[in-house]
Structures are given as C-alpha cells and as structure tokens.
Scaffold this motif. Structure first.
Motif, mmCIF file in Angstrom:
data_model
loop_
_atom_site.group_PDB
_atom_site.id
_atom_site.type_symbol
_atom_site.label_atom_id
_atom_site.label_comp_id
_atom_site.label_asym_id
_atom_site.label_seq_id
_atom_site.Cartn_x
_atom_site.Cartn_y
_atom_site.Cartn_z
ATOM 1 N N TYR A 1 0.801 -1.222 0.000
ATOM 2 C CA TYR A 1 0.000 0.000 0.000
ATOM 3 C C TYR A 1 0.834 1.272 0.000
ATOM 4 O O TYR A 1 0.397 2.297 -0.530
ATOM 5 N N GLN A 2 2.015 1.230 0.543
ATOM 6 C CA GLN A 2 2.883 2.408 0.449
ATOM 7 C C GLN A 2 3.168 2.705 -1.023
ATOM 8 O O GLN A 2 3.184 3.869 -1.435
ATOM 9 N N GLN A 3 3.353 1.671 -1.817
ATOM 10 C CA GLN A 3 3.584 1.865 -3.255
ATOM 11 C C GLN A 3 2.296 2.264 -3.965
ATOM 12 O O GLN A 3 2.293 3.155 -4.801
ATOM 13 N N TYR A 4 1.189 1.595 -3.628
ATOM 14 C CA TYR A 4 -0.081 1.891 -4.283
ATOM 15 C C TYR A 4 -0.479 3.358 -4.133
ATOM 16 O O TYR A 4 -0.840 4.006 -5.113
ATOM 17 N N VAL A 5 -0.467 3.878 -2.903
ATOM 18 C CA VAL A 5 -0.931 5.257 -2.713
ATOM 19 C C VAL A 5 -0.005 6.261 -3.385
ATOM 20 O O VAL A 5 -0.437 7.361 -3.728
ATOM 21 N N GLU A 6 1.238 5.860 -3.600
ATOM 22 C CA GLU A 6 2.162 6.738 -4.317
ATOM 23 C C GLU A 6 1.879 6.726 -5.820
ATOM 24 O O GLU A 6 1.906 7.766 -6.471
ATOM 25 N N ASP A 7 1.582 5.556 -6.358
ATOM 26 C CA ASP A 7 1.383 5.396 -7.802
ATOM 27 C C ASP A 7 -0.023 5.739 -8.277
ATOM 28 O O ASP A 7 -0.230 6.075 -9.441
ATOM 29 N N VAL A 8 -0.998 5.613 -7.395
ATOM 30 C CA VAL A 8 -2.407 5.749 -7.777
ATOM 31 C C VAL A 8 -3.072 6.773 -6.856
ATOM 32 O O VAL A 8 -3.487 6.442 -5.749
ATOM 33 N N PRO A 9 -3.176 8.009 -7.306
ATOM 34 C CA PRO A 9 -3.700 9.048 -6.410
ATOM 35 C C PRO A 9 -5.206 9.015 -6.178
ATOM 36 O O PRO A 9 -5.690 9.603 -5.222
ATOM 37 N N LYS A 10 -5.964 8.307 -7.034
ATOM 38 C CA LYS A 10 -7.411 8.363 -6.894
ATOM 39 C C LYS A 10 -8.023 6.979 -7.081
ATOM 40 O O LYS A 10 -7.709 6.275 -8.033
ATOM 41 N N ILE A 11 -8.921 6.635 -6.135
ATOM 42 C CA ILE A 11 -9.661 5.377 -6.220
ATOM 43 C C ILE A 11 -11.118 5.611 -5.867
ATOM 44 O O ILE A 11 -11.478 6.625 -5.266
ATOM 45 N N ARG A 12 -11.940 4.653 -6.236
ATOM 46 C CA ARG A 12 -13.358 4.642 -5.840
ATOM 47 C C ARG A 12 -13.763 3.183 -5.701
ATOM 48 O O ARG A 12 -13.418 2.343 -6.541
ATOM 49 N N ILE A 13 -14.492 2.869 -4.638
ATOM 50 C CA ILE A 13 -14.934 1.501 -4.389
ATOM 51 C C ILE A 13 -16.456 1.468 -4.436
ATOM 52 O O ILE A 13 -17.126 2.235 -3.757
ATOM 53 N N GLU A 14 -16.976 0.566 -5.262
ATOM 54 C CA GLU A 14 -18.419 0.443 -5.442
ATOM 55 C C GLU A 14 -18.850 -0.974 -5.074
ATOM 56 O O GLU A 14 -18.439 -1.940 -5.722
#
Length: 142
Positions: A100-113
C-alpha cells in the motif's frame, strides 16, 4: 499484488476480521439495528453499512496518501490476499503495508463500489468494483 486483485483481500479481510472487526471508530449499537440484524435481510443491511464505512475510510485514507491508516484500519492483522498472476500471497499487515505504500504513491485516486453482499450469521463477503486512476507514467503497472 496488483490493484485489480485487492477484491479478494476485501472479502478475506472482512471474513477474517469478523471476530475482531477493524473500524476507524468503534461501531455503535442501538436497538433498531440489533433488532434488524436478527433477520437475514437485516444482517445484510447492517453488514452493507459497516462495509461502506470501511470503503469510505479506505477512499479517504487513499486520497490523503495514508497507507498506514488503510493497513491498520481496513485490514485485520492476519488478513490474506492472493490473486491470479501475483507471484506471492500477501499475509499480515507488514506485507500489506509494503504494497500500500507503493499503491498510494502510484495511484492518487480510487473509488470503491459495492456490487453484491452475502451474510450468513457472523460471516460475510462483499463483491466490489475497485476503480483506480494511476498516474500516467504508472498505468502500465496497473
């Protein structure tokens, strides 16, 4: 682990954590909720509300770049995640923290449905669509 494979982690994280759920805030109990939970539909509705709180927490923490909050409040200490094409199964918060340290750095925006939930007694799962917008230079990784 790729982001598209975190859905299994969501289901497993919830199932594993039902005995000791991880909530950002302690859940409150009131009489209508307790009564509603006695029916299968009521159980599912209580579950949907609880999982939505967790999804909201994850979305806010992600937007803030707070991997630690995601790892400690969304996943149980012994959560597991495995996905097709992933070389390793993630087990425990240390593994999730690194990812997750890598994910939040690489992917600034998410949405969960949430798409579909199932509850039976004290076990439940939620199928969710996870939408992400990686940085342009990171799109090939996700």
């Amino acid at each position: 682990m790729s982001l598209q494979h975190t859905l299994g982690a969501v289901a497993l994280g919830w199932i594993v954590s039902t005995a000791t759920p991880c909530f950002a805030e302690p859940p409150t109990t009131d009489a209508p909720t307790a009564v509603a939970a006695t029916t299968r539909h009521g159980q599912r509705e209580v579950f949907r509300q609880a999982i939505r709180k967790l999804y909201d927490l994850k979305e806010r923490a992600w937007a803030a770049g707070d991997a630690e909050l995601i790892v400690t409040q969304f996943y149980s200490a012994d959560a597991m995640s495995a996905g097709e094409g992933d070389p390793e199964t993630m087990v425990g918060r240390a593994a999730f923290r690194k990812a997750y340290q890598q994910y939040v750095e690489d992917v600034p925006k998410i949405r969960i449905e949430s798409v579909s939930s199932y509850v039976n007694g004290d076990a439940g799962w939620d199928w969710a669509n996870f939408y992400s917008e990686p940085k342009p230079e990171k799109k090939s990784l996700y």
